[in-house]
Scaffold this motif. Structure first.
Motif, short mmCIF file in Angstrom:
data_model
loop_
_atom_site.label_atom_id
_atom_site.label_comp_id
_atom_site.label_asym_id
_atom_site.label_seq_id
_atom_site.Cartn_x
_atom_site.Cartn_y
_atom_site.Cartn_z
N THR A 200 0.82 -1.20 0.00
CA THR A 200 0.00 0.00 0.00
C THR A 200 0.86 1.26 0.00
O THR A 200 0.59 2.21 -0.74
CB THR A 200 -0.95 0.01 1.21
OG1 THR A 200 -1.76 -1.16 1.15
CG2 THR A 200 -1.82 1.24 1.23
N LEU A 201 1.90 1.27 0.81
CA LEU A 201 2.80 2.42 0.85
C LEU A 201 3.48 2.62 -0.50
O LEU A 201 3.61 3.75 -0.98
CB LEU A 201 3.82 2.26 1.97
CG LEU A 201 4.76 3.43 2.22
CD1 LEU A 201 3.99 4.71 2.52
CD2 LEU A 201 5.71 3.11 3.36
N GLY A 202 3.88 1.54 -1.13
CA GLY A 202 4.49 1.63 -2.47
C GLY A 202 3.54 2.25 -3.47
O GLY A 202 3.92 3.13 -4.26
N GLU A 203 2.28 1.82 -3.44
CA GLU A 203 1.27 2.38 -4.35
C GLU A 203 1.06 3.86 -4.08
O GLU A 203 0.95 4.67 -5.01
CB GLU A 203 -0.05 1.62 -4.20
CG GLU A 203 -0.01 0.19 -4.71
CD GLU A 203 -1.25 -0.60 -4.33
OE1 GLU A 203 -2.24 0.01 -3.86
OE2 GLU A 203 -1.23 -1.83 -4.49
N MET A 204 0.99 4.24 -2.83
CA MET A 204 0.78 5.64 -2.47
C MET A 204 1.96 6.51 -2.91
O MET A 204 1.76 7.61 -3.43
CB MET A 204 0.55 5.77 -0.97
CG MET A 204 -0.74 5.13 -0.49
SD MET A 204 -0.89 5.12 1.30
CE MET A 204 -1.56 6.77 1.55
N LEU A 205 3.17 6.00 -2.73
CA LEU A 205 4.35 6.76 -3.13
C LEU A 205 4.43 6.91 -4.65
O LEU A 205 4.81 7.97 -5.16
CB LEU A 205 5.62 6.11 -2.58
CG LEU A 205 5.77 6.21 -1.06
CD1 LEU A 205 6.97 5.38 -0.59
CD2 LEU A 205 5.90 7.65 -0.61
N ARG A 206 4.07 5.85 -5.39
CA ARG A 206 4.05 5.94 -6.85
C ARG A 206 3.01 6.95 -7.31
O ARG A 206 3.27 7.76 -8.21
CB ARG A 206 3.81 4.56 -7.47
CG ARG A 206 5.03 3.65 -7.42
CD ARG A 206 4.83 2.36 -8.22
NE ARG A 206 3.81 1.49 -7.65
CZ ARG A 206 4.02 0.64 -6.64
NH1 ARG A 206 5.21 0.56 -6.09
NH2 ARG A 206 3.04 -0.11 -6.19
N ALA A 207 1.83 6.95 -6.71
CA ALA A 207 0.78 7.90 -7.07
C ALA A 207 1.22 9.33 -6.74
O ALA A 207 0.99 10.25 -7.52
CB ALA A 207 -0.52 7.56 -6.33
N GLN A 208 1.88 9.51 -5.61
CA GLN A 208 2.35 10.82 -5.22
C GLN A 208 3.42 11.32 -6.20
O GLN A 208 3.43 12.48 -6.57
CB GLN A 208 2.90 10.78 -3.80
CG GLN A 208 3.32 12.13 -3.27
CD GLN A 208 3.87 12.03 -1.84
OE1 GLN A 208 4.51 11.04 -1.49
NE2 GLN A 208 3.60 13.05 -1.04
N ALA A 209 4.30 10.41 -6.62
CA ALA A 209 5.36 10.79 -7.58
C ALA A 209 4.75 11.22 -8.91
O ALA A 209 5.23 12.16 -9.53
CB ALA A 209 6.32 9.62 -7.78
N LYS A 210 3.67 10.55 -9.36
CA LYS A 210 3.01 10.92 -10.60
C LYS A 210 2.42 12.31 -10.51
O LYS A 210 2.53 13.12 -11.45
CB LYS A 210 1.92 9.92 -10.96
CG LYS A 210 2.43 8.60 -11.46
CD LYS A 210 1.27 7.67 -11.77
CE LYS A 210 1.78 6.30 -12.18
NZ LYS A 210 0.66 5.37 -12.43
N VAL A 211 1.79 12.62 -9.39
CA VAL A 211 1.20 13.94 -9.18
C VAL A 211 2.29 15.01 -9.16
O VAL A 211 2.15 16.07 -9.75
CB VAL A 211 0.37 13.99 -7.88
CG1 VAL A 211 -0.04 15.41 -7.52
CG2 VAL A 211 -0.85 13.09 -8.01
#
Length: 130
Positions: free
Chosen positions: A115-126
């Motif tokens: 979950t943390l990996g997914e959140m960090l990837r989404a944050q990096a895209k933004v």
């Protein structure tokens, strides 16, 4: 013989400290009439308070609205493992110097990692999109 319970209407928790011998925690509270009172309990019982108070705050919010459960600033965190039992522990330090440690049974550590990996990837895209 019947014992009638006393109702203590606490308006404010003013603070606390260890007893002189370290065997109890002494909480200083203020009653609704302004009277200062002291509650004494064994430190081992404090562990029961956090989940109980959290649940009661949520229950009160569900019944009557009110303030949401507060968030706490984390000043430090630590992950540890007990290699013999393959268990993971997550500890947080919170002001003014408290420490909370949680046991993360399987499969929680893997789920948190994903979950943390997914959140960090989404944050990096933004972040890169701006």
């Amino acid at each position: 013989m019947s014992i009638s319970p006393e109702t203590l209407n606490i308006r404010k928790i003013r603070g606390g400290q260890p007893s002189p011998d370290g065997k109890n925690v002494i909480l200083e509270v203020e009653d609704t009439d302004g009277t200062i009172r002291h509650l004494s309990l064994p430190p081992g019982q404090l562990v029961n308070c956090l989940p109980l108070f959290s649940k009661l705050a949520s229950d009160c919010q569900a019944i009557g609205g009110g303030q949401a459960n507060p968030t706490y600033e984390i000043t430090q965190w630590e992950l540890a493992t007990d290699r013999t039992r393959q268990e993971v522990f997550l500890s947080f330090s919170i002001p003014p110097g408290g420490r909370l440690t949680f046991h993360l049974p399987q499969p929680a550590p893997q789920g948190i990692h994903e979950t943390l990996g997914e959140m960090l990837r989404a944050q990096a895209k933004v972040t890169t999109a701006h």
